[in-house]
Design a protein around this motif. Structure first.
Motif, PDB file in Angstrom:
ATOM      1  N   ASP A  86       0.821  -1.209   0.000  1.00 35.80           N
ATOM      2  CA  ASP A  86       0.000   0.000   0.000  1.00 35.80           C
ATOM      3  C   ASP A  86       0.856   1.261   0.000  1.00 35.80           C
ATOM      4  N   ALA A  87       1.955   1.214   0.754  1.00 29.43           N
ATOM      5  CA  ALA A  87       2.831   2.393   0.839  1.00 29.43           C
ATOM      6  C   ALA A  87       3.425   2.716  -0.523  1.00 29.43           C
ATOM      7  N   LEU A  88       3.933   1.708  -1.212  1.00 29.53           N
ATOM      8  CA  LEU A  88       4.495   1.937  -2.543  1.00 29.53           C
ATOM      9  C   LEU A  88       3.406   2.342  -3.516  1.00 29.53           C
ATOM     10  N   ASN A  89       2.246   1.728  -3.400  1.00 27.36           N
ATOM     11  CA  ASN A  89       1.172   2.010  -4.351  1.00 27.36           C
ATOM     12  C   ASN A  89       0.753   3.475  -4.312  1.00 27.36           C
ATOM     13  N   GLU A  90       0.820   4.100  -3.151  1.00 26.58           N
ATOM     14  CA  GLU A  90       0.418   5.501  -3.022  1.00 26.58           C
ATOM     15  C   GLU A  90       1.308   6.432  -3.836  1.00 26.58           C
ATOM     16  N   VAL A  91       2.564   6.052  -4.029  1.00 26.47           N
ATOM     17  CA  VAL A  91       3.521   6.933  -4.720  1.00 26.47           C
ATOM     18  C   VAL A  91       4.057   6.297  -5.994  1.00 26.47           C
ATOM     19  N   LEU A  92       3.437   5.200  -6.433  1.00 27.12           N
ATOM     20  CA  LEU A  92       4.006   4.417  -7.535  1.00 27.12           C
ATOM     21  C   LEU A  92       4.100   5.209  -8.831  1.00 27.12           C
ATOM     22  N   VAL A  93       3.030   5.897  -9.197  1.00 28.33           N
ATOM     23  CA  VAL A  93       3.051   6.674 -10.445  1.00 28.33           C
ATOM     24  C   VAL A  93       4.161   7.723 -10.395  1.00 28.33           C
ATOM     25  N   GLU A  94       4.258   8.441  -9.281  1.00 24.11           N
ATOM     26  CA  GLU A  94       5.277   9.479  -9.147  1.00 24.11           C
ATOM     27  C   GLU A  94       6.683   8.891  -9.217  1.00 24.11           C
ATOM     28  N   LYS A  95       6.901   7.736  -8.586  1.00 20.20           N
ATOM     29  CA  LYS A  95       8.218   7.093  -8.602  1.00 20.20           C
ATOM     30  C   LYS A  95       8.614   6.663 -10.018  1.00 20.20           C
ATOM     31  N   ILE A  96       7.666   6.110 -10.749  1.00 18.61           N
ATOM     32  CA  ILE A  96       7.962   5.678 -12.124  1.00 18.61           C
ATOM     33  C   ILE A  96       8.276   6.888 -12.996  1.00 18.61           C
ATOM     34  N   ALA A 155      13.328  -3.135 -15.892  1.00 21.16           N
ATOM     35  CA  ALA A 155      14.396  -2.592 -15.047  1.00 21.16           C
ATOM     36  C   ALA A 155      13.874  -1.429 -14.203  1.00 21.16           C
ATOM     37  N   ILE A 156      13.067  -0.568 -14.801  1.00 23.65           N
ATOM     38  CA  ILE A 156      12.524   0.575 -14.070  1.00 23.65           C
ATOM     39  C   ILE A 156      11.573   0.103 -12.972  1.00 23.65           C
ATOM     40  N   LEU A 157      10.661  -0.793 -13.309  1.00 24.35           N
ATOM     41  CA  LEU A 157       9.690  -1.255 -12.318  1.00 24.35           C
ATOM     42  C   LEU A 157      10.367  -2.020 -11.182  1.00 24.35           C
ATOM     43  N   THR A 158      11.399  -2.776 -11.507  1.00 22.69           N
ATOM     44  CA  THR A 158      12.130  -3.499 -10.465  1.00 22.69           C
ATOM     45  C   THR A 158      12.870  -2.526  -9.548  1.00 22.69           C
ATOM     46  N   ALA A 159      13.527  -1.533 -10.152  1.00 29.15           N
ATOM     47  CA  ALA A 159      14.257  -0.546  -9.353  1.00 29.15           C
ATOM     48  C   ALA A 159      13.312   0.235  -8.437  1.00 29.15           C
ATOM     49  N   VAL A 160      12.164   0.627  -8.972  1.00 27.16           N
ATOM     50  CA  VAL A 160      11.194   1.376  -8.170  1.00 27.16           C
ATOM     51  C   VAL A 160      10.701   0.518  -7.001  1.00 27.16           C
ATOM     52  N   ALA A 161      10.397  -0.744  -7.272  1.00 27.96           N
ATOM     53  CA  ALA A 161       9.897  -1.626  -6.209  1.00 27.96           C
ATOM     54  C   ALA A 161      10.939  -1.871  -5.139  1.00 27.96           C
ATOM     55  N   GLU A 162      12.213  -1.910  -5.540  1.00 29.06           N
ATOM     56  CA  GLU A 162      13.290  -2.187  -4.584  1.00 29.06           C
ATOM     57  C   GLU A 162      13.859  -0.928  -3.953  1.00 29.06           C
ATOM     58  N   GLY A 163      13.307   0.227  -4.309  1.00 29.32           N
ATOM     59  CA  GLY A 163      13.744   1.483  -3.710  1.00 29.32           C
ATOM     60  C   GLY A 163      15.079   1.982  -4.218  1.00 29.32           C
TER      61      GLY A 163
END
Length: 510
Positions: free
Chosen positions: A445-455, A494-502
């Motif tokens: 949930d924490a990542l999901n709240e900022v997922l679009v912005e992180k990508i 690569a982008i989605l993996t990096a975002v998920a792993e911080g």
């Protein structure tokens, strides 16, 4: 730049552009570049405000200040927002010709120019590309995009469903009487627009044509499949006394690219109901209808099945600046009726706009919203002429294969979940339902709240945010002609993996 009409120079330039795209072009400019561009804009307090500049200064300002601050929807194959196709090189060139020639396509004047005849030919080519049938759609025109085409669709629908009830009285059309007077005379207390997971522009269109946004009513089959139209509920609504009905079908729902009706059998039932109760069927096929242009291959069998019944509609919206990859703004509208567009949109009492002799090609000002209008048909015609059915089928196939690759990655990821929920761990059939859009969310949930912005903060991949069943979600819409399936899929993973792993994603070290 070589002269626009130097054939050899432009042909060479087009070949170079088609073969030499920049795979690492950013999708979004750095924030400091946008801030610098804003700071460079003229201020009314400046002594030089509106004083004029030398050509070199204006060109330098736009090249150095403005252009770097624009997003990369035309430069990067990884711009996945808003189903914004890029611009094919031949379409860009043709659009420059349009600006140079500055044709005003308001009146069909075949002895003075070929523009309206070419537009009619281009519309015929689009209909054949999409396998809509030869000669089935005599009412057709170019528009500014899907929103304008949906306005045309509801305007034609309004005209038709009320006119059916006026016919016995030999009364004038809605376009002549006005909606309120026509409905009163026809005994129509309400016009409803029945749909499922409609695009927001349908409500805008309903407001514009006088039906009202509240006239748009959703009839989803279930909470799990909100895009599916509940045909049983539709039949019940069609029987309401004193109510005329427009049936608005999504030919590619905006969050999932799914179709409102599953196959031609469902379509046949809806068509029979519409005929029985005097309803009009309008399809918003802005991008979904391009599934009909895919090659006849087993991997696209389900998509062809979904889109097969679209030809049973009364009118169809198509968007050119989406999957046809022509510049903004470009849409198309098709209807089976040869007379209903002029009934609504005839521009009367302007003798100076007369076409003279009758023609099978109507003047554009009598079949659409605009009087003065750009020659937007030329870029579409150039793309159809240059790439043809085989070339466009290949471009569409690349888009579908990349979207399906992203869906496979997401469904197998420990960090993400593929939406809709019931398709997690998708079977082969579920994957075959993926067209060009992938919807997903983070399991955290924490990542999901900022997922679009992180990508999007990577500036190398752009996605749009949406919501699904009350929770934030990410929408990846693949629509660019520059798609390279293997390369782009590797970067997306690569982008989605990096975002998920911080971790930070740096394209320079990729």
């Amino acid at each position: 730049m070589a002269d626009l009409f130097d054939i050899q120079a432009q042909a060479s330039r087009l070949r170079h552009r088609e073969a030499n795209t920049n795979p690492w072009a950013p999708t979004l400019p750095p924030l400091h570049t946008i801030q610098a561009a804003e700071a460079s804009l003229p201020r009314p307090s400046s002594p030089s405000y509106l004083a004029g500049h030398a050509p070199e200064e204006t060109v330098r300002h736009i090249v150095e200040d403005i252009a770097p601050a624009l997003n990369g929807q035309a430069a990067s194959s990884r711009y996945y927002g808003f189903v914004t196709g890029g611009t094919l090189p031949v379409a860009e060139w043709a659009d420059n010709v349009v600006s140079r020639a500055d044709q005003n396509l308001h009146t069909h004047l075949p002895a003075q120019h070929v523009a309206t005849t070419l537009e009619d030919a281009a519309l015929g080519m689009v209909a054949r590309l999409l396998r809509l049938g030869d000669g089935v759609w005599p009412g057709r025109t170019f528009t500014t995009g899907a929103t304008a085409s949906n306005i045309l669709g509801l305007a034609c629908a309004r005209e038709s469903v009320v006119a059916r009830r006026l016919a016995a009285q030999d009364a004038p059309s809605v376009g002549e009487l006005g909606l309120l007077a026509a409905c009163a005379r026809a005994g129509v207390a309400e016009i409803q627009v029945l749909t499922s997971a409609a695009h927001s522009s349908l409500s805008k269109a309903a407001s514009v044509v006088g039906l009202g946004r509240r006239a748009v009513r959703e009839l989803p089959r279930s909470e799990a499949e909100p895009w599916r139209l509940d045909v049983d509920a539709l039949e019940a609504e069609l029987q309401r006394p004193g109510v005329a009905t427009v049936i608005a079908v999504s030919g590619g729902e905006v969050n999932t690219s799914r179709f409102s009706l599953a196959d031609v059998e469902e379509w046949t039932r809806v068509r029979r109901l519409a005929d029985r109760y005097g309803a009009w069927i309008h399809v918003d096929g802005a991008f979904g209808i391009f599934a009909r242009a895919l090659e006849d291959k087993e991997e696209y069998r389900l998509l062809h099945r979904r889109a097969e019944g679209l030809v049973l509609a009364d009118s169809i919206t198509v968007d050119g600046h989406k999957l046809l990859n022509v510049p903004y703004d470009c849409g198309m509208f098709f209807t089976r009726s040869a007379t209903i567009l002029p009934s609504v949109f005839t521009n009367p009492n302007a003798a100076y706009l007369s076409t003279g002799a009758p023609s099978s090609i109507p003047s554009p000002l009598n079949v659409g919203l605009e009087n003065s209008r750009r020659f937007r048909a030329l870029p579409a015609y150039a793309v159809l002429h240059r790439h043809g059915r085989p070339g466009l089928a290949r471009l569409l196939s690349n888009m579908v294969e990349l979207a399906r690759g992203v869906a496979r990655y997401v469904s197998g990821s420990e960090h993400y979940e593929l939406l809709p929920e019931e398709e997690v761990g998708a079977s082969a059939t579920a994957e075959e339902d993926v067209f060009i859009i992938v919807l997903f969310s983070a399991k955290s949930d924490a990542l999901n709240e900022v997922l679009v912005e992180k990508i999007n903060a990577t500036r190398q991949m752009y996605v749009s945010g949406t919501s699904w069943r009350g929770r934030k979600a990410v929408r990846v819409a693949v629509s660019n002609w520059m798609v390279d399936v293997a390369r782009d899929l590797a970067v997306v993973k690569a982008i989605l993996t990096a975002v998920a792993e911080g971790r930070e994603f740096d394209i320079e070290n990729y």
